[in-house]
Design an enzyme around this catalytic site. Structure first.
Site, PDB file in Angstrom:
ATOM      1  NE  ARG A 106      -1.050   8.229   5.698  1.00 26.95           N
ATOM      2  CZ  ARG A 106      -1.761   7.428   4.900  1.00 26.95           C
ATOM      3  NH1 ARG A 106      -3.035   7.201   5.146  1.00 26.95           N
ATOM      4  NH2 ARG A 106      -1.204   6.848   3.862  1.00 26.95           N
ATOM      5  CG  HIS A 133       0.934   8.920  -0.545  1.00 26.79           C
ATOM      6  ND1 HIS A 133       1.711   8.433   0.494  1.00 26.79           N
ATOM      7  CD2 HIS A 133      -0.144   8.084  -0.625  1.00 26.79           C
ATOM      8  CE1 HIS A 133       1.132   7.367   1.007  1.00 26.79           C
ATOM      9  NE2 HIS A 133       0.012   7.128   0.358  1.00 26.79           N
ATOM     10  CD  GLN A 136      -0.026   4.183  -3.168  1.00 23.44           C
ATOM     11  OE1 GLN A 136      -0.423   4.047  -2.017  1.00 23.44           O
ATOM     12  NE2 GLN A 136      -0.106   3.198  -4.056  1.00 23.44           N
ATOM     13  CG  ASP A 230      -6.418   9.261  -4.678  1.00 25.16           C
ATOM     14  OD1 ASP A 230      -6.943   8.384  -3.954  1.00 25.16           O
ATOM     15  OD2 ASP A 230      -5.750  10.205  -4.206  1.00 25.16           O
ATOM     16  NE  ARG A 317       2.294   2.442  -0.317  1.00 25.56           N
ATOM     17  CZ  ARG A 317       1.637   3.183   0.593  1.00 25.56           C
ATOM     18  NH1 ARG A 317       0.330   3.110   0.694  1.00 25.56           N
ATOM     19  NH2 ARG A 317       2.288   4.028   1.389  1.00 25.56           N
TER      20      ARG A 317
HETATM   21  N1  NVA Z   1      -5.695  11.375  -1.848  1.00 21.32           N
HETATM   22  C1  NVA Z   1      -5.960  10.403  -0.818  1.00 21.32           C
HETATM   23  C2  NVA Z   1      -4.896   9.364  -0.782  1.00 21.32           C
HETATM   24  C3  NVA Z   1      -5.121   8.266   0.213  1.00 21.32           C
HETATM   25  C4  NVA Z   1      -4.054   7.234   0.212  1.00 21.32           C
HETATM   26  C5  NVA Z   1      -6.052  11.103   0.534  1.00 21.32           C
HETATM   27  O1  NVA Z   1      -5.187  11.924   0.837  1.00 21.32           O
HETATM   28  O2  NVA Z   1      -7.002  10.846   1.261  1.00 21.32           O
HETATM   29  N1   CP Z   2      -2.691   4.044  -0.185  1.00 22.55           N
HETATM   30  C1   CP Z   2      -2.573   4.366   1.109  1.00 22.55           C
HETATM   31  O1   CP Z   2      -1.760   5.230   1.509  1.00 22.55           O
HETATM   32  O2   CP Z   2      -3.395   3.681   1.920  1.00 22.55           O
HETATM   33  P1   CP Z   2      -3.652   3.937   3.470  1.00 22.55           P
HETATM   34  O3   CP Z   2      -4.357   5.278   3.583  1.00 22.55           O
HETATM   35  O4   CP Z   2      -4.523   2.811   3.911  1.00 22.55           O
HETATM   36  O5   CP Z   2      -2.338   3.962   4.189  1.00 22.55           O
END
Ligand code: NVA
Ligand code: CP
Length: 334
Positions: A106, A133, A136, A230, A317
């Site tokens: 990540r 992502h 997800q 989101d 998830r």
């Molecule tokens: N768009 C958000 C998704 C978090 C799971 C981010 O990248 O912070």
């Molecule tokens: N939805 C998601 O990716 O959550 P986290 O940022 O907590 O991993």
């Protein structure tokens, strides 16, 4: 179909049938876990989990999923190791490639996750980048299949909010593969990258899907099966952007009026989480003090209401990430 040794970097790399395979495997693993009859399909595998950004769901899904399957994980927080600053990513990749069986990443650029896959020669799993992502989206599609009695290619899916973040991109890719009727509703300033839109429209042509990008809200949410949003500011973006983002996106907030405009009592509200739906977070409190808003992208009423399936989505998830790990690292044990 055999995914052994294959990376999971973006849903662009998979066909609709392959995506269905991951979803079916996730359902099977979910049933097995709930019946207390899990097989250790990844016995003695070692998995590196690199996190350059924060996480709750993704990290826990990889850790619990690996443990359920008999594997060990090593959590690597980039601020506590050399990645990026003292060691080039392709060197890190080659070192991890000598020690581990698979890597989750990540972080920031999609190119990073591609570099890890290229140089480690291991299966690499994308746990979120600035651009995508994909794990997800698997959880989201499994949740839709569980809650909506329609095949995915008949689902009317509306994503509303920041139209060019990782979730908007990832959902558009997944929806175009599965032949869904998919809309991104967002102001012009936040329209997704035109090359990606063209690519997804092209995929949708052969899957029978439909991709719409529009700033018009009410005409586009009518008959929606899913309303998805989101956060308005993603990890890695500057806090200085909050004011301009709120000014742009306030009309796109998911609230009772928007849900009613769907004219579908059974419409499902989805969010990848974390969500700013009240003042119970540091950022939520700060936004309330600065802008007088008690919720940002979704009101508490909708988040906690009967249309919301966000915690089923969060649970999935685990099952879908486990399916990705098993399919690419323990395929022979499926
Ligand atoms: N768009 C958000 C998704 C978090 C799971 C981010 O990248 O912070
Ligand atoms: N939805 C998601 O990716 O959550 P986290 O940022 O907590 O991993």
């Amino acid at each position: 179909m055999n995914f052994q040794g294959k990376s999971f970097l973006t849903l662009k790399d998979f066909t609709a049938e392959e995506i269905e395979f991951f979803l079916d495997l996730a359902s099977k693993l979910k049933i097995e876990k709930k019946s207390g009859k899990q097989k250790k399909r990844l016995q003695d595998k070692n998995i590196a989990l690199i996190f350059e950004k924060q996480s709750l769901r993704t990290r826990c899904s990889f850790e619990v999923g690996a443990h359920d399957m008999g594997a060990q994980v090593t959590y690597i927080n980039s601020s506590e190791c050399h990645i990026g600053n003292e060691e080039a990513l392709k060197d890190t990749a080659r070192v991890l490639g000598r020690m581990f069986d698979a890597i989750e990443y990540r972080g920031f650029s999609q190119r990073n996750v591609e570099t890890l896959a290229k140089y480690s020669k291991l299966p690499v799993w994308n746990g979120l980048t600035d651009e995508d992502h994909p794990t997800q989206v698997l959880a989201d599609f499994l949740t839709i299949k569980e809650h909506i009695v329609k095949p995915l290619n008949k689902v009317n899916f509306v994503y509303i909010g920041d139209g060019r973040n990782n979730m908007a991109n990832a959902l558009m890719i997944g929806a175009s593969k599965m032949g869904m009727n998919f809309k991104i509703i967002t102001p012009k300033e936040l329209f997704p990258d035109s090359n990606l839109v063209a690519e997804c429209k092209n995929i949708a042509k052969s899957s029978g899907g439909n991709i719409t990008i529009s700033e018009e809200i009410y005409e586009n949410v009518k008959n929606a099966d899913v309303i998805y949003t989101d956060v308005w500011l993603s990890m890695g973006e500057s806090d200085d952007l909050w004011k301009s983002r709120i000014d742009l996106l306030m009309p796109y907030q998911v609230n009772k009026k928007l849900i009613e405009a769907c004219e579908n009592k059974k419409v499902k509200f989805m969010h990848c989480l974390p969500a700013f739906h009240n003042k119970d977070t540091g950022i939520g409190k700060d936004i309330y003090e600065k802008f007088g808003l008690s919720a940002i992208e979704v009101t508490d009423e909708v988040f906690e209401g009967e249309n919301s399936i966000v915690f089923d989505e969060a649970e999935n998830r685990l099952h879908t990430i486990k399916a990705v790990m098993v399919a690419t690292l323990g395929f022979d044990n499926i």
